[in-house]
Structures are given as C-alpha cells and as structure tokens.
Design a protein around this motif. Structure first.
Motif, PDB file in Angstrom:
ATOM      1  N   ARG A 286      72.707  33.810  25.101  1.00 39.00           N
ATOM      2  CA  ARG A 286      73.107  34.241  26.443  1.00 39.00           C
ATOM      3  C   ARG A 286      70.933  35.028  26.605  1.00 39.00           C
ATOM      4  NH1 ARG A 286      77.098  36.919  29.113  1.00 39.00           N
ATOM      5  NH2 ARG A 286      76.619  38.420  30.194  1.00 39.00           N
ATOM      6  N   LEU A 317      73.781  31.323  41.784  1.00 39.21           N
ATOM      7  CA  LEU A 317      74.216  31.631  40.656  1.00 39.21           C
ATOM      8  C   LEU A 317      75.918  32.327  40.231  1.00 39.21           C
ATOM      9  CD1 LEU A 317      72.151  34.919  39.796  1.00 39.21           C
ATOM     10  CD2 LEU A 317      72.313  32.339  38.361  1.00 39.21           C
ATOM     11  N   TYR A 321      77.063  29.642  38.000  1.00 41.88           N
ATOM     12  CA  TYR A 321      77.645  30.505  36.734  1.00 41.88           C
ATOM     13  C   TYR A 321      78.439  31.169  37.319  1.00 41.88           C
ATOM     14  CZ  TYR A 321      73.217  28.548  34.529  1.00 41.88           C
ATOM     15  OH  TYR A 321      72.009  27.339  34.124  1.00 41.88           O
ATOM     16  N   TYR A 325      77.783  35.263  34.396  1.00 46.45           N
ATOM     17  CA  TYR A 325      76.100  35.967  34.732  1.00 46.45           C
ATOM     18  C   TYR A 325      76.566  37.245  35.203  1.00 46.45           C
ATOM     19  CZ  TYR A 325      75.854  36.267  39.758  1.00 46.45           C
ATOM     20  OH  TYR A 325      76.032  36.817  41.340  1.00 46.45           O
ATOM     21  N   TYR A 327      73.967  40.790  37.085  1.00 50.57           N
ATOM     22  CA  TYR A 327      72.747  40.879  37.813  1.00 50.57           C
ATOM     23  C   TYR A 327      72.665  42.190  38.418  1.00 50.57           C
ATOM     24  CZ  TYR A 327      69.489  42.196  41.452  1.00 50.57           C
ATOM     25  OH  TYR A 327      68.376  41.778  42.664  1.00 50.57           O
ATOM     26  N   ILE A 342      72.365  35.550  31.967  1.00 51.80           N
ATOM     27  CA  ILE A 342      72.711  34.247  31.963  1.00 51.80           C
ATOM     28  C   ILE A 342      73.417  33.883  30.342  1.00 51.80           C
ATOM     29  CG2 ILE A 342      72.531  32.318  32.995  1.00 51.80           C
ATOM     30  CD1 ILE A 342      70.590  32.789  34.504  1.00 51.80           C
TER      31      ILE A 342
END
Length: 345
Positions: A286, A317, A321, A325, A327, A342
């Motif tokens: 991570r 993203l 991902y 992930y 944010y 991530i």
C-alpha cells in the motif's frame, strides 16, 4: 467441430438413457423389441427438432418473421411429430404388443391413448424450451463479451485522452521554470534541462507501458521536485520526504504527478510565508502520498475546481485502480491536505 459438439454430448446421452433404459424399466414385464425401436425413432426425432429449432427456426424464422410465425411453426412441428409417431406406432403395432405382454390371454381393443399424446408433446416442448434457453444464454454471453470489449476500448480511449491532457499541462509548467532559470542561473538551467530530458524520456517510454516500476516513478517525482525547487520564492518552506523504494512493485506511470504539482500551483504566494510538505510511504503493497499546502483566497476557486489535472487523474484512478485506491482531500486552518493511497498488489 468436435469441441463444439462435446458440450451437447452429455445431455443427449442423458436423454437416451431416460428414453431407452429408464422408461422401459418402469414396466413390470420385458418389453418387445419394437417398443425400444419406437423410442429410438422418437429420440432421433427429438434430436432433429432441437437442431432444426436452433439452426433455422430461431435464427431465421423468429428473427426475420417474428414471434407469431415462430410459434406457428412450433405448433405445426409438434402436431406433425405426434401424427408421425402415431404412424410409427401403428406400423410397429406397439400398443397391441404391449397389451399382450401386460395382459396375456386378454383380447386387444384398439383405442386412442391420450397419455401418449401428452407424453410426446411434453418431450417436444422440453426440447424446444431447452433450445430457446440455451440460445438466450449464448446471446447474453455474446452481448456481455461485446460489452466488456466496448468498456475496455472506452477505457483505453479515455485514458489516452487524459494522458494527452496531463502531459502538456506538466511540461508547460516545467518549461516555464527552466525559462525563468535561464535568465538568472545558466548552469542550473542546463542541469534542469538535463533532468527535464530524463523526465521526457520517461514520459515518452511510459506511453507504451501500462505500468512501471515504483522505483522509476519515484525517480521521476524526485527529478520533478528538484526542478520545482528552482522556481520557489524564498518565503516558501518546502519539505519533501520521498522514500527510496527497493521493492519489486509496479504502478501506473505519472499517476502521482498531478497531486504534487497541485501544491506548487495553488500553494505559493510572495505576500507571506507559506509551507509545502510532500511525503510518501509504503506499507507492504500500500503506497501513500500525502501533500500539504497553504490556501490563498485568490486561488480557492481554482483549488475547488481542481482544473484539468486533478479531475483527470481521479478519472484515471477510477479506470486503472477501481476499488483499490482511496483519495481524501480537505481544508483545515487555512491549509489544504491531500492523501492518496493505492494498493499496488
């Protein structure tokens, strides 16, 4: 051809076992050979009906003429099949032979048996329904595969557009920095150009790679930060804690740049002291990027909208991902905090 037929083999073997073995076993006596021959013909008829349905009725009649004519054909086939099997039964004298086996010595009285009608019709309905269901499943699978391909193509197209927007955005800002250096410090501007050439080489190479080593991405970020230090006014307290990576992990290239670039774009002023903090860390697989910068009233609007950079990077993203992930960004005590995590598993 054989591979296409193999999935059909087991169901037909199962039906053959039911018709030719299990059904005759329901009788308490040994049945005549004609009875088995009758069911063999019935089995062949069901086989023909199934493949006629999936190869002609469904793709041609149903598709070209609609549901009404398709049902009409099915009804006609069911009725014709029943009368055909009645002719076979009469020719083989099945009912009389079975009557003699079950009731020896009793005279046979010819009469219609409604059970035989429903027996044949139910078998035909099952065969037709199986064909329809399997064709619907195959159609659904084809559509699902096409949808997956379309989604992948859409994602690739979107990604290409997003990259095309991010790269000019980054290089435009960096060239401005080098241009400013060329007026004040020629050796530093030359060094900056060398670092920019390395970064451009990295950016051009990553176009053909879905992922790069995390170590390469970190090197790219370090070069970028070295360049950006040259444009910082003296009132900016810049702190960067960028880890050295030796793990064999991969990351999507240039996915971190926009969050770091955002600090310099929105967190600098010459009117008062300001601070920029950039940190990276790695816990197993991570990866974490944390940034902190000041908030200035004349830049709050652009910070909220995030411009092309942040908005497009979040889209990248989401594509690259999904579910892997997090944010988080917030404003607190006149500062803007950003944290991106991530999972690089």
């Amino acid at each position: 051809m054989i591979r296409k037929l193999l999935p059909h083999l087991f169901p037909w073997l199962l039906l053959a076992v039911v018709l030719l073995l299990l059904v005759p076993m329901a009788y308490p006596v040994e049945l005549p050979l004609e009875y088995h021959f009758y069911h063999f013909i019935l089995f062949c008829l069901l086989l023909a009906i199934y493949y006629f349905n999936v190869n002609y009725l469904l793709p041609v009649i149903h598709k070209k003429y609609g549901l009404f004519y398709y049902i009409l054909c099915i009804v006609a086939i069911a009725v014709a099949s029943f009368f055909f099997m009645e002719l076979v039964s009469s020719a083989l004298n099945i009912r009389q032979l079975i009557h003699q086996k079950l009731n020896p010595g009793e005279p046979y009285v010819k009469k219609r048996n409604i059970f035989i009608f429903f027996y044949i019709i139910i078998l035909i309905v099952i065969i037709l329904a199986t064909g329809i269901i399997l064709e619907l499943v195959k159609k659904w699978n084809r559509e699902e595969k096409n949808n997956i391909i379309l989604r992948e193509e859409k994602s690739k197209a979107e990604l290409s557009i997003l990259k095309a927007q991010i790269h000019p955005h980054f290089f435009f800002n960096t060239l401005n920095t080098i241009y400013a250096l060329s007026h004040s410090d020629v050796p530093q501007s030359q060094e900056a150009l060398l670092k920019l050439s390395k970064m451009m080489r990295f950016a051009m190479n990553e176009e053909n790679r879905e992922k790069v080593q995390l170590e390469e991405e970190i090197g790219f970020i370090k070069n970028y930060l070295d360049l950006m230090k040259h444009r910082l006014p003296k009132n900016v307290d810049f702190k960067a804690d960028i880890l050295d990576v030796n793990k064999d992990l991969e990351i999507v290239p240039m996915i971190l740049l926009t969050f770091i670039e955002n600090c310099f774009k929105h967190g600098i002023t010459t009117e008062k002291p300001c601070e920029i903090i950039i940190q990276t860390s790695l816990n197993d697989t991570r990866f974490t990027l944390k940034t902190q910068n000041e908030i200035f009233e004349n830049k709050v609007k652009s910070l909220d909208s995030s411009g092309i950079g942040i908005d497009n990077t979040i889209k990248r993203l989401n594509i690259l991902y999904p579910g892997n992930y997090t944010y988080i960004s917030r404003k607190e005590d006149g500062k803007y905090y950003c944290e991106l995590q991530i999972n690089l598993k």
